[in-house]
Design a protein around this motif. Structure first.
Motif, PDB file in Angstrom:
ATOM      1  N   GLY A   1      18.518  49.778 -23.894  1.00 47.35           N
ATOM      2  CA  GLY A   1      17.512  48.930 -23.316  1.00 47.35           C
ATOM      3  C   GLY A   1      18.209  48.025 -21.936  1.00 47.35           C
ATOM      4  O   GLY A   1      16.928  47.214 -21.523  1.00 47.35           O
ATOM      5  N   ILE A   2      19.301  48.827 -21.251  1.00 46.91           N
ATOM      6  CA  ILE A   2      19.833  47.439 -19.987  1.00 46.91           C
ATOM      7  C   ILE A   2      19.563  48.398 -18.898  1.00 46.91           C
ATOM      8  O   ILE A   2      19.796  49.689 -19.153  1.00 46.91           O
ATOM      9  N   SER A   3      19.231  48.181 -17.607  1.00 46.41           N
ATOM     10  CA  SER A   3      19.572  49.486 -16.378  1.00 46.41           C
ATOM     11  C   SER A   3      19.926  48.275 -15.609  1.00 46.41           C
ATOM     12  O   SER A   3      20.325  46.799 -15.289  1.00 46.41           O
ATOM     13  N   CYS A   4      20.789  48.734 -14.770  1.00 48.49           N
ATOM     14  CA  CYS A   4      21.142  48.143 -13.497  1.00 48.49           C
ATOM     15  C   CYS A   4      20.053  46.878 -12.550  1.00 48.49           C
ATOM     16  O   CYS A   4      20.453  45.925 -12.207  1.00 48.49           O
ATOM     17  N   ASP A   5      18.770  46.806 -13.109  1.00 51.89           N
ATOM     18  CA  ASP A   5      17.773  46.246 -12.086  1.00 51.89           C
ATOM     19  C   ASP A   5      18.051  45.134 -12.987  1.00 51.89           C
ATOM     20  O   ASP A   5      17.316  43.910 -12.508  1.00 51.89           O
ATOM     21  N   ASP A   6      18.302  44.932 -14.553  1.00 46.95           N
ATOM     22  CA  ASP A   6      18.376  43.682 -15.207  1.00 46.95           C
ATOM     23  C   ASP A   6      19.539  42.591 -14.832  1.00 46.95           C
ATOM     24  O   ASP A   6      20.220  42.832 -14.277  1.00 46.95           O
ATOM     25  N   PRO A   7      18.949  41.497 -14.680  1.00 46.65           N
ATOM     26  CA  PRO A   7      19.933  39.920 -13.978  1.00 46.65           C
ATOM     27  C   PRO A   7      21.634  40.646 -15.240  1.00 46.65           C
ATOM     28  O   PRO A   7      21.291  40.598 -16.198  1.00 46.65           O
ATOM     29  N   ALA A   8      21.975  39.616 -14.531  1.00 44.63           N
ATOM     30  CA  ALA A   8      23.973  40.134 -14.927  1.00 44.63           C
ATOM     31  C   ALA A   8      23.695  39.039 -16.611  1.00 44.63           C
ATOM     32  O   ALA A   8      22.967  37.739 -15.709  1.00 44.63           O
ATOM     33  N   ASP A   9      25.009  39.117 -16.948  1.00 46.51           N
ATOM     34  CA  ASP A   9      25.247  38.345 -17.897  1.00 46.51           C
ATOM     35  C   ASP A   9      25.891  36.923 -17.426  1.00 46.51           C
ATOM     36  O   ASP A   9      25.752  35.894 -17.991  1.00 46.51           O
ATOM     37  N   ILE A  10      26.553  37.587 -16.119  1.00 47.41           N
ATOM     38  CA  ILE A  10      27.464  36.278 -15.415  1.00 47.41           C
ATOM     39  C   ILE A  10      27.312  36.689 -13.912  1.00 47.41           C
ATOM     40  O   ILE A  10      27.084  37.387 -13.689  1.00 47.41           O
ATOM     41  N   GLU A  11      27.123  35.501 -13.602  1.00 44.65           N
ATOM     42  CA  GLU A  11      27.189  35.367 -11.736  1.00 44.65           C
ATOM     43  C   GLU A  11      28.230  36.405 -11.357  1.00 44.65           C
ATOM     44  O   GLU A  11      29.261  34.632 -11.077  1.00 44.65           O
ATOM     45  N   TYR A  12      29.312  36.935 -10.104  1.00 45.88           N
ATOM     46  CA  TYR A  12      30.101  36.783  -9.509  1.00 45.88           C
ATOM     47  C   TYR A  12      30.210  35.413  -8.747  1.00 45.88           C
ATOM     48  O   TYR A  12      29.269  35.353  -7.630  1.00 45.88           O
ATOM     49  N   ASN A  13      31.361  34.449  -8.851  1.00 47.03           N
ATOM     50  CA  ASN A  13      31.564  33.663  -7.537  1.00 47.03           C
ATOM     51  C   ASN A  13      32.674  33.703  -7.593  1.00 47.03           C
ATOM     52  O   ASN A  13      33.951  34.140  -8.509  1.00 47.03           O
ATOM     53  N   ALA A  14      33.226  32.186  -7.122  1.00 46.09           N
ATOM     54  CA  ALA A  14      34.445  31.931  -6.982  1.00 46.09           C
ATOM     55  C   ALA A  14      35.050  30.710  -7.925  1.00 46.09           C
ATOM     56  O   ALA A  14      36.277  30.101  -7.828  1.00 46.09           O
ATOM     57  N   THR A  15      33.910  30.540  -9.145  1.00 45.03           N
ATOM     58  CA  THR A  15      34.146  29.551  -9.996  1.00 45.03           C
ATOM     59  C   THR A  15      35.570  30.489 -11.168  1.00 45.03           C
ATOM     60  O   THR A  15      35.687  29.788 -12.042  1.00 45.03           O
ATOM     61  N   ARG A  16      35.347  31.281 -11.225  1.00 45.36           N
ATOM     62  CA  ARG A  16      36.482  32.223 -11.997  1.00 45.36           C
ATOM     63  C   ARG A  16      37.014  33.484 -10.865  1.00 45.36           C
ATOM     64  O   ARG A  16      36.639  33.781  -9.881  1.00 45.36           O
ATOM     65  N   THR A  17      38.597  33.461 -11.607  1.00 47.97           N
ATOM     66  CA  THR A  17      38.773  34.982 -11.041  1.00 47.97           C
ATOM     67  C   THR A  17      38.606  36.082 -11.302  1.00 47.97           C
ATOM     68  O   THR A  17      38.810  36.458 -12.587  1.00 47.97           O
ATOM     69  N   TRP A  18      38.093  36.936 -10.855  1.00 45.31           N
ATOM     70  CA  TRP A  18      37.784  38.201 -11.446  1.00 45.31           C
ATOM     71  C   TRP A  18      38.158  39.661 -10.958  1.00 45.31           C
ATOM     72  O   TRP A  18      39.174  39.602  -9.942  1.00 45.31           O
ATOM     73  N   ALA A  19      38.235  40.096 -12.096  1.00 44.80           N
ATOM     74  CA  ALA A  19      39.587  41.282 -11.400  1.00 44.80           C
ATOM     75  C   ALA A  19      37.944  42.744 -12.332  1.00 44.80           C
ATOM     76  O   ALA A  19      37.703  42.589 -13.194  1.00 44.80           O
ATOM     77  N   ILE A  20      38.864  44.026 -11.210  1.00 47.09           N
ATOM     78  CA  ILE A  20      37.457  45.008 -11.840  1.00 47.09           C
ATOM     79  C   ILE A  20      38.832  45.856 -12.474  1.00 47.09           C
ATOM     80  O   ILE A  20      39.660  46.234 -12.332  1.00 47.09           O
ATOM     81  N   ASP A  21      38.177  46.793 -13.297  1.00 43.30           N
ATOM     82  CA  ASP A  21      38.764  47.937 -13.652  1.00 43.30           C
ATOM     83  C   ASP A  21      39.261  49.189 -13.429  1.00 43.30           C
ATOM     84  O   ASP A  21      38.341  48.978 -11.842  1.00 43.30           O
ATOM     85  N   ARG A  22      40.296  50.170 -12.739  1.00 45.57           N
ATOM     86  CA  ARG A  22      40.117  51.157 -11.712  1.00 45.57           C
ATOM     87  C   ARG A  22      39.003  52.032 -13.251  1.00 45.57           C
ATOM     88  O   ARG A  22      39.398  52.349 -14.340  1.00 45.57           O
ATOM     89  N   PRO A  23      38.837  53.493 -12.366  1.00 41.01           N
ATOM     90  CA  PRO A  23      38.364  54.100 -12.984  1.00 41.01           C
ATOM     91  C   PRO A  23      39.708  55.447 -13.850  1.00 41.01           C
ATOM     92  O   PRO A  23      40.617  54.968 -13.238  1.00 41.01           O
ATOM     93  N   GLY A  24      38.757  56.142 -14.323  1.00 40.43           N
ATOM     94  CA  GLY A  24      39.347  57.224 -15.420  1.00 40.43           C
ATOM     95  C   GLY A  24      40.132  56.426 -16.085  1.00 40.43           C
ATOM     96  O   GLY A  24      41.105  57.059 -16.448  1.00 40.43           O
ATOM     97  N   ILE A  25      40.537  55.177 -16.406  1.00 42.44           N
ATOM     98  CA  ILE A  25      41.350  54.700 -17.949  1.00 42.44           C
ATOM     99  C   ILE A  25      40.778  54.846 -18.958  1.00 42.44           C
ATOM    100  O   ILE A  25      39.391  55.329 -19.319  1.00 42.44           O
ATOM    101  N   LEU A  26      41.238  55.500 -19.647  1.00 37.18           N
ATOM    102  CA  LEU A  26      40.991  56.588 -20.706  1.00 37.18           C
ATOM    103  C   LEU A  26      41.160  55.207 -22.073  1.00 37.18           C
ATOM    104  O   LEU A  26      41.457  54.417 -21.986  1.00 37.18           O
TER     105      LEU A  26
END
Length: 115
Positions: free
Chosen positions: A13-38
């Motif tokens: 029931g979730i699509s890319c068009d739905d609003p994010a749970d949290i917005e990306y900004n500099a109030t926190r430090t963000w990190a993204i997973d690299r693709p292919g992690i098992l």
């Protein structure tokens, strides 16, 4: 075509068009997973720790018995010593860590880091 690491259909029931749970900004430090992690083997937990200097994240595994393992050699020794986990493959473990997003590192830390 470059593969996108983002997937929007993981939750029903979730699509890319739905609003994010949290917005990306500099109030926190963000990190993204690299693709292919098992997927972490059953019973084990994968944990990531942000270094104090915000330069990267370190990955480690927590065994079903609660022991922290930081290398493949430690995992191999654990599996060898615990026959219950003999069917767990070393190839299922990855110490690849998330990429820390430079634009979200606190300004005070940016002065001390050169990427």
């Amino acid at each position: 075509m470059k593969e996108s690491p983002y997937v929007c259909d993981r939750k029903l029931g979730i699509s890319c068009d739905d609003p994010a749970d949290i917005e990306y900004n500099a109030t926190r430090t963000w990190a993204i997973d690299r693709p292919g992690i098992l997927k972490t083997p059953e019973g084990f937990k994968r944990s990531l720790e942000l270094r104090r200097d915000f330069s990267r994240m370190d990955a480690y595994y927590i065994t079903p018995t609660g022991k922290n393992l930081r290398t493949l050699n430690e995992i191999a020794a654990f599996i060898e010593a615990n026959s219950k986990y003999q069917d767990v493959k070393l190839s299922a473990f990855s110490f690849t860590s998330r990429k820390v997003m430079e634009d979200t590192i606190p300004e005070i830390m940016e002065l001390n880091i050169s990427f």
